[in-house]
Design a protein around this motif. Structure first.
Motif, PDB file in Angstrom:
ATOM      1  N   PRO A 119      -4.246   1.993   3.755  1.00 42.12           N
ATOM      2  CA  PRO A 119      -4.377   0.586   4.165  1.00 42.12           C
ATOM      3  C   PRO A 119      -3.695  -0.400   3.218  1.00 42.12           C
ATOM      4  N   LEU A 120      -3.387   0.028   2.004  1.00 42.23           N
ATOM      5  CA  LEU A 120      -2.696  -0.896   1.084  1.00 42.23           C
ATOM      6  C   LEU A 120      -1.182  -0.869   1.272  1.00 42.23           C
ATOM      7  N   ILE A 121      -0.666   0.161   1.956  1.00 44.14           N
ATOM      8  CA  ILE A 121       0.783   0.211   2.252  1.00 44.14           C
ATOM      9  C   ILE A 121       1.000  -0.487   3.583  1.00 44.14           C
ATOM     10  N   THR A 122       1.616  -1.683   3.517  1.00 45.98           N
ATOM     11  CA  THR A 122       1.721  -2.481   4.745  1.00 45.98           C
ATOM     12  C   THR A 122       3.158  -2.863   5.089  1.00 45.98           C
ATOM     13  N   GLY A 123       4.113  -2.472   4.257  1.00 43.85           N
ATOM     14  CA  GLY A 123       5.496  -2.863   4.546  1.00 43.85           C
ATOM     15  C   GLY A 123       6.498  -1.823   4.112  1.00 43.85           C
ATOM     16  N   PHE A 124       7.737  -2.019   4.603  1.00 45.91           N
ATOM     17  CA  PHE A 124       8.849  -1.137   4.231  1.00 45.91           C
ATOM     18  C   PHE A 124      10.068  -2.000   3.915  1.00 45.91           C
TER      19      PHE A 124
END
Ligand SMILES: Nc1ncnc2[nH]cnc12
Ligand SMILES: [Zn+2]
Length: 322
Positions: free
Chosen positions: A153-158
């Protein structure tokens, strides 16, 4: 003085935020010779290519999960101490793999740092996984697959960073397709080292809601209109641009002209100690070098929260803290 203003940062590379003193302590701990890359308390580089080389070299002294927890907690603590309520950190699980730590342990360390900083200071943070152009399209696809499958849930972008002069955006399209399909927010470095064509490529191929830098769009009036009409948010890093000689000085920097043309702009520090800056200094520059009033600076911060890669409930809470 902008010390009293709440702050938001959307564009900072985690290893690029490593304080030289911490890097030196780490190098001593692991007996790694970084004398060519860190001298008299400052990172050593002379152009964009040697900056990237220095960045990759000093990243090697952060080796364990705890090293990454400490680095993350240290940077977020520094941000919180100057009134920052929200930070997005650009991270490279690929780097974790390259140094033998592994992507999962690398991310676990960073997440532990985020938890510690939020518990201590209330600062909220999210992660943007990045691919590095100079490691080639396959490694960037690998980074996108990792981010897509992580279900963290803390990885929200690329993002796509690294040597902008290597290949064209189309070479990296598949990575962005994977990240888009996984529901991640998309941003891409463009219009920093390369000209307006790189920003147009990014808009055409990636269709991102944000662009890292994008400032060289100013060289093409029609492109500036397109950015304004589409509402694409630029993550502008003025101190970085001047250090890397993208513009000769702040008077020539287009931050104000972009804003006046209706482009949605935000301010960030990119790789603060490499560029002798900090988020606090970028806010000061917004006032002193660009002449923005407090309420105009608050607008930049609000734009940052509106464009943040967070769920709507978190955005509402953060906007209420502004
Ligand atoms: N300013 C920058 N541009 C491209 N890649 C980077 N990696 C770290 N900082 C960067
Ligand atoms: Zn960057």
């Amino acid at each position: 003085m902008t010390r009293h203003l709440k702050k938001v940062e959307l564009h900072c590379h985690l290893e690029g935020a490593a304080p030289p003193s911490l890097t030196l302590a780490q190098a001593r701990k692991y007996n790694i010779d970084i004398a060519a890359y860190l001298k008299d308390g400052a990172y050593v580089w002379h152009d964009f290519a040697s900056f990237l080389q220095c960045y990759d070299k000093i990243s090697e002294v952060y080796k364990t999960e705890e090293d990454y927890a400490l680095l993350t907690e240290t940077y977020l603590g520094e941000l919180a101490s100057v009134g920052t309520i929200y930070s997005e950190l650009i991270v490279s699980p690929d780097h974790g793999k390259r140094i033998g730590l592994g992507a999962d342990a690398y991310i676990a360390g960073v997440c532990e740092g985020i938890r510690r900083a939020e518990a201590a200071n209330g600062i909220v943070a999210r992660l943007i996984v990045t691919g590095e152009r100079h490691f080639g399209p396959d490694s960037v696809v690998g980074a996108a697959e990792y981010a897509a499958k992580a279900r963290n849930p803390l990885i929200t972008g690329f993002n796509l960073a690294g040597e902008e002069r290597m290949g064209r955006v189309a070479d990296y399209a598949r990575a962005f397709d994977i990240a888009r399909d996984a529901g991640l927010g998309l941003t891409i470095h463009a219009g920093e080292v390369c000209g307006p064509f790189s920003v147009a490529d990014a808009l055409d191929v990636v269709r991102p809601s944000r662009i890292g830098h994008g400032v060289r769009a100013i060289e093409d009036e029609a492109l500036v209109r397109r950015l304004a009409e589409q509402g694409t948010v630029l993550e502008v890093c003025p101190g970085s641009n001047i250090a890397l000689k993208v513009f000769p000085d702040f008077a020539a920097h287009p931050l104000r002209r972009l804003k006046e043309a209706g482009v949605r702009v935000t301010i960030s520090s990119d790789d603060p100690p490499f560029f002798h800056t900090s988020l606090e200094r970028e806010y000061e520059l917004a006032a002193s070098a660009f002449g923005f009033t407090d309420s105009e600076i608050d607008e930049l911060t609000r734009t940052g929260l509106e464009a943040a890669f967070v769920d709507e409930e978190t955005r509402k809470v953060l906007l209420a803290r502004l």
